[in-house]
Design a protein around this motif. Structure first.
Motif, PDB file in Angstrom:
ATOM      1  N   GLY A  32       0.823  -1.203   0.000  1.00 18.43           N
ATOM      2  CA  GLY A  32       0.000   0.000   0.000  1.00 18.43           C
ATOM      3  C   GLY A  32       0.856   1.250   0.000  1.00 18.43           C
ATOM      4  O   GLY A  32       0.555   2.234  -0.677  1.00 18.43           O
ATOM      5  N   CYS A  33       1.960   1.205   0.756  1.00 15.38           N
ATOM      6  CA  CYS A  33       2.859   2.345   0.866  1.00 15.38           C
ATOM      7  C   CYS A  33       3.714   2.520  -0.390  1.00 15.38           C
ATOM      8  O   CYS A  33       3.938   3.645  -0.851  1.00 15.38           O
ATOM      9  CB  CYS A  33       3.750   2.172   2.092  1.00 15.38           C
ATOM     10  SG  CYS A  33       4.904   3.523   2.387  1.00 15.38           S
ATOM     11  N   LEU A  34       4.200   1.422  -0.958  1.00 18.17           N
ATOM     12  CA  LEU A  34       5.152   1.491  -2.064  1.00 18.17           C
ATOM     13  C   LEU A  34       4.516   1.385  -3.447  1.00 18.17           C
ATOM     14  O   LEU A  34       5.106   1.809  -4.436  1.00 18.17           O
ATOM     15  CB  LEU A  34       6.202   0.389  -1.905  1.00 18.17           C
ATOM     16  CG  LEU A  34       7.033   0.435  -0.618  1.00 18.17           C
ATOM     17  CD1 LEU A  34       8.004  -0.726  -0.571  1.00 18.17           C
ATOM     18  CD2 LEU A  34       7.778   1.758  -0.483  1.00 18.17           C
ATOM     19  N   LEU A  35       3.310   0.776  -3.511  1.00 18.54           N
ATOM     20  CA  LEU A  35       2.664   0.548  -4.805  1.00 18.54           C
ATOM     21  C   LEU A  35       1.296   1.211  -4.944  1.00 18.54           C
ATOM     22  O   LEU A  35       0.721   1.222  -6.015  1.00 18.54           O
ATOM     23  CB  LEU A  35       2.469  -0.958  -5.044  1.00 18.54           C
ATOM     24  CG  LEU A  35       3.680  -1.810  -5.396  1.00 18.54           C
ATOM     25  CD1 LEU A  35       3.285  -3.271  -5.456  1.00 18.54           C
ATOM     26  CD2 LEU A  35       4.254  -1.384  -6.732  1.00 18.54           C
ATOM     27  N   ARG A  36       0.760   1.686  -3.813  1.00 19.45           N
ATOM     28  CA  ARG A  36      -0.634   2.142  -3.734  1.00 19.45           C
ATOM     29  C   ARG A  36      -1.602   0.985  -4.024  1.00 19.45           C
ATOM     30  O   ARG A  36      -2.670   1.158  -4.584  1.00 19.45           O
ATOM     31  CB  ARG A  36      -0.908   3.306  -4.696  1.00 19.45           C
ATOM     32  CG  ARG A  36      -2.169   4.104  -4.337  1.00 19.45           C
ATOM     33  CD  ARG A  36      -2.319   5.346  -5.195  1.00 19.45           C
ATOM     34  NE  ARG A  36      -3.595   6.000  -4.921  1.00 19.45           N
ATOM     35  CZ  ARG A  36      -4.705   5.798  -5.646  1.00 19.45           C
ATOM     36  NH1 ARG A  36      -4.681   4.972  -6.681  1.00 19.45           N
ATOM     37  NH2 ARG A  36      -5.822   6.409  -5.343  1.00 19.45           N
ATOM     38  N   GLU A  87      -2.965   7.580   2.051  1.00 17.08           N
ATOM     39  CA  GLU A  87      -2.175   8.393   2.977  1.00 17.08           C
ATOM     40  C   GLU A  87      -0.716   7.952   2.984  1.00 17.08           C
ATOM     41  O   GLU A  87       0.208   8.777   2.885  1.00 17.08           O
ATOM     42  CB  GLU A  87      -2.762   8.282   4.381  1.00 17.08           C
ATOM     43  CG  GLU A  87      -2.369   9.409   5.312  1.00 17.08           C
ATOM     44  CD  GLU A  87      -3.125  10.683   4.992  1.00 17.08           C
ATOM     45  OE1 GLU A  87      -2.457  11.641   4.542  1.00 17.08           O
ATOM     46  OE2 GLU A  87      -4.355  10.738   5.183  1.00 17.08           O
ATOM     47  N   SER A  88      -0.490   6.656   3.117  1.00 11.38           N
ATOM     48  CA  SER A  88       0.884   6.159   3.192  1.00 11.38           C
ATOM     49  C   SER A  88       1.602   6.312   1.842  1.00 11.38           C
ATOM     50  O   SER A  88       2.804   6.608   1.799  1.00 11.38           O
ATOM     51  CB  SER A  88       0.891   4.693   3.631  1.00 11.38           C
ATOM     52  OG  SER A  88       0.174   3.876   2.737  1.00 11.38           O
ATOM     53  N   PHE A  89       0.867   6.140   0.729  1.00 14.37           N
ATOM     54  CA  PHE A  89       1.489   6.310  -0.586  1.00 14.37           C
ATOM     55  C   PHE A  89       1.872   7.781  -0.805  1.00 14.37           C
ATOM     56  O   PHE A  89       2.921   8.080  -1.389  1.00 14.37           O
ATOM     57  CB  PHE A  89       0.541   5.843  -1.680  1.00 14.37           C
ATOM     58  CG  PHE A  89       1.147   5.836  -3.060  1.00 14.37           C
ATOM     59  CD1 PHE A  89       2.123   4.919  -3.397  1.00 14.37           C
ATOM     60  CD2 PHE A  89       0.738   6.759  -4.008  1.00 14.37           C
ATOM     61  CE1 PHE A  89       2.693   4.918  -4.663  1.00 14.37           C
ATOM     62  CE2 PHE A  89       1.302   6.759  -5.285  1.00 14.37           C
ATOM     63  CZ  PHE A  89       2.280   5.836  -5.603  1.00 14.37           C
ATOM     64  N   GLY A 100      -4.875  12.925   3.616  1.00 14.21           N
ATOM     65  CA  GLY A 100      -4.871  12.691   2.181  1.00 14.21           C
ATOM     66  C   GLY A 100      -3.662  13.285   1.480  1.00 14.21           C
ATOM     67  O   GLY A 100      -3.436  13.014   0.295  1.00 14.21           O
ATOM     68  N   THR A 101      -2.882  14.076   2.206  1.00 19.02           N
ATOM     69  CA  THR A 101      -1.700  14.712   1.605  1.00 19.02           C
ATOM     70  C   THR A 101      -0.405  14.069   2.085  1.00 19.02           C
ATOM     71  O   THR A 101       0.684  14.533   1.720  1.00 19.02           O
ATOM     72  CB  THR A 101      -1.669  16.217   1.942  1.00 19.02           C
ATOM     73  OG1 THR A 101      -1.545  16.383   3.369  1.00 19.02           O
ATOM     74  CG2 THR A 101      -2.939  16.903   1.470  1.00 19.02           C
ATOM     75  N   GLY A 102      -0.510  13.030   2.915  1.00 21.39           N
ATOM     76  CA  GLY A 102       0.680  12.400   3.468  1.00 21.39           C
ATOM     77  C   GLY A 102       0.854  12.736   4.933  1.00 21.39           C
ATOM     78  O   GLY A 102       1.937  13.117   5.376  1.00 21.39           O
ATOM     79  N   HIS A 103      -0.227  12.583   5.716  1.00 24.16           N
ATOM     80  CA  HIS A 103      -0.241  12.917   7.137  1.00 24.16           C
ATOM     81  C   HIS A 103      -0.239  11.616   7.945  1.00 24.16           C
ATOM     82  O   HIS A 103      -1.094  10.749   7.734  1.00 24.16           O
ATOM     83  CB  HIS A 103      -1.475  13.752   7.463  1.00 24.16           C
ATOM     84  CG  HIS A 103      -1.494  14.308   8.846  1.00 24.16           C
ATOM     85  ND1 HIS A 103      -0.409  14.941   9.414  1.00 24.16           N
ATOM     86  CD2 HIS A 103      -2.473  14.332   9.790  1.00 24.16           C
ATOM     87  CE1 HIS A 103      -0.718  15.330  10.630  1.00 24.16           C
ATOM     88  NE2 HIS A 103      -1.959  14.969  10.882  1.00 24.16           N
ATOM     89  N   VAL A 104       0.680  11.496   8.880  1.00 23.45           N
ATOM     90  CA  VAL A 104       0.897  10.218   9.556  1.00 23.45           C
ATOM     91  C   VAL A 104      -0.144   9.928  10.634  1.00 23.45           C
ATOM     92  O   VAL A 104      -0.303   8.779  11.064  1.00 23.45           O
ATOM     93  CB  VAL A 104       2.321  10.190  10.170  1.00 23.45           C
ATOM     94  CG1 VAL A 104       2.380  11.062  11.427  1.00 23.45           C
ATOM     95  CG2 VAL A 104       2.760   8.760  10.480  1.00 23.45           C
TER      96      VAL A 104
END
Length: 501
Positions: free
Chosen positions: A76-80, A93-95, A292-296
């Motif tokens: 999910g983080c590396l490939l969406r 979020e993680s992507f 949605g912008t990359g918030h942890v």
């Protein structure tokens, strides 16, 4: 105290530890490969448990599910592309964090807070399960009938945004469970004169078909190309985790609590817990515009929720024999196979086994950190495994696993048909989970209904005479009638201003 010492000896022996290590690697691999779900991992693992003792078999189940749920975060983080449904809630979020150059933080948050959430859920399991088991010793067939009916009703209402389709799938599960001689009257039902169906439709071939074969069919028909992997070095996933723990303690606790509660609801599971937790995190955040912008923040809370839900789902499974999700539905089958029939008596007759399960949960969540770290380091190699090679191998395991139960080719046919039907249904937005709940709970519901009808001599009022049964019965009827009551209340409110005018 002797039972606790015995439990430690059952867990920390060479055989069990080797199985835990192998199951960890297996669960992490399956969870990290998009399209291979945690449920599929357990379904394929069941045939191997035939040759294991009870505790090693449960060790394989607990470890595989915990590792697979976490590992779904990696693709999910590396490939969406979430590896499991439980990771889908915060994949975007993680992507987004990965594209911003913070893949280390996203993967580290998923790993660390999944372990913390899993440990929290285990503490709740340890605290609540024995109390509920003691309470459940007072249950008769009346209480169990209403409890199962309430659980099924809540499963349809909670686990699907399409209740009607969920209800249809539940009825389909009931029909599948009713095939054969396994009913109170021992009368052959829906066999069509086929002797292979006298023993019913095998649960294991059905599971493998619905969750593994259907994915193979989906892959074979899917022409979409896989997106490229985010190409950035993963240096130190633990950097900044203490800072996040100090910054978001409320989110960690809230996600863990919500995950455990949702996990304990029949039919909900880790994916529902993660979605709900992510929504709650955004609603109560001081920085909702960053989601949605990359918030942890959402990853911290949802990561804690999806693994705490695993332990929460074991509470109704162990105490009442009612699965909290599809994973525990498989586990219940293994418990019966190992003569560890779930229910309150399991806590009194086999306390060492219960303590061993507690220890397994704690140990699995602790070793998740080093095993997960190692998986993240080699993630790109795992994600590069050609699925054109992987899927035929999985199909081979599906065939062998289905055949191994009864050494019958008929079960392979069940697996193939179940896979094809599940694929068609899912492509038309019919959820599969209610069907599995119907297969597991249908026989229990029928058995307790027949027993209660015999005891009451057919008088419906007797179903409400006992206090606990009465409360459960009223709750069930309220859940059934609530949609109609809500419509009626809405109409009354709409008329009030007119009458006032």
């Amino acid at each position: 105290m002797d039972a606790v010492v015995t439990a430690f000896g059952m867990v920390f022996n060479t055989e069990t530890l080797l199985i835990i290590a192998a199951s960890s690697i297996y669960g992490l691999f399956v969870g990290a490969v998009p399209g291979l779900t945690a449920t599929m991992a357990l379904a394929l693992l069941v045939p191997l448990t035939f040759f294991m003792d009870p505790i090693p078999a449960l060790a394989a189940m607990v470890t595989t599910s915990a590792m697979a749920i976490f590992a779904g975060d990696i693709p999910g983080c590396l490939l969406r592309m979430p590896g499991t449904a439980a990771s889908a809630a915060y994949t975007d979020e993680s992507f987004a964090m990965s594209r911003n150059g913070h893949a280390d933080t996203a993967l580290g948050a998923g790993l660390v807070f999944s372990a913390i959430g899993g440990l929290f859920g285990t503490v709740v399991l340890i605290a609540c399960a024995p109390i509920l088991a003691e309470f459940a010793l007072n249950f008769t067939s009346f209480e169990y009938f209403w409890l199962i009916l309430l659980g099924i009703t809540c499963a349809i209402a909670i686990s699907s945004d399409r209740p009607l389709k969920g209800g249809i799938m539940l009825v389909l599960g009931f029909l599948v469970a009713s095939v054969g001689l396994s009913n109170p009257a021992a009368f052959p039902r829906f066999t069509g004169g086929n002797t292979d169906l006298m023993g019913g439709i095998g649960f294991l071939p059905l599971l493998i078909g619905m969750f593994a074969t259907s994915e193979i069919i989906r892959y074979a028909l899917d022409t979409k190309a896989r997106p490229p992997i985010i190409d950035q070095p993963i240096v130190n996933v633990f950097a900044g985790m203490w800072r996040l723990t100090v910054k978001y303690p409320v989110q960690i606790v809230r996600g863990s609590v919500l995950g455990t509660v949702v996990g304990a609801l029949p039919g909900a599971g880790s994916d529902i817990a993660a979605w709900m937790s992510y929504a709650v995190s955004k609603k109560f955040s001081k920085e909702p515009e960053k989601f949605g912008t990359g918030h942890v923040e959402g990853i911290v809370e949802s990561g804690a929720a999806n693994n705490s839900a695993l332990a929460g789902a074991w509470i109704p499974a162990l105490v009442f024999g009612i699965p909290g999700d599809t994973l525990t539905a498989i586990v219940i089958g293994v418990l019966y196979m190992k003569n560890l029939n779930p229910g309150p008596t399991l806590f009194t007759t086999n306390p060492q086994n219960i303590y061993a399960i507690y220890i397994l949960f704690i140990f699995a969540n602790l070793i998740m950190v080093p095993f997960g770290w190692a998986t993240i380091k080699v993630a790109k190699r795992i994600l590069a495994v050609p699925r054109a090679i992987l899927m035929p191998v999985i199909l081979l395991f599906c065939i062998v696993g289905s055949f191994a139960m009864n050494n019958a080719a008929f079960d392979i046919g069940i697996m193939l048909v179940a896979g094809f039907v599940a694929y068609i249904l899912e492509e038309n937005d019919f959820p599969v989970a209610p069907a599995i709940l119907g297969v597991v709970l249908g026989p229990m519901l029928e058995e307790n209904l027949v027993k209660s009808m015999i005891k009451s001599d057919g008088h419906v009022a007797d179903f409400f005479e006992r206090p606990i049964a009465g409360v459960l019965g009223v709750m069930t009827l309220v859940v059934w009638t609530w949609p109609f009551l809500r419509i009626a209340i809405g109409r009354l409110r709409a008329r009030q201003p007119r009458s006032a005018a």
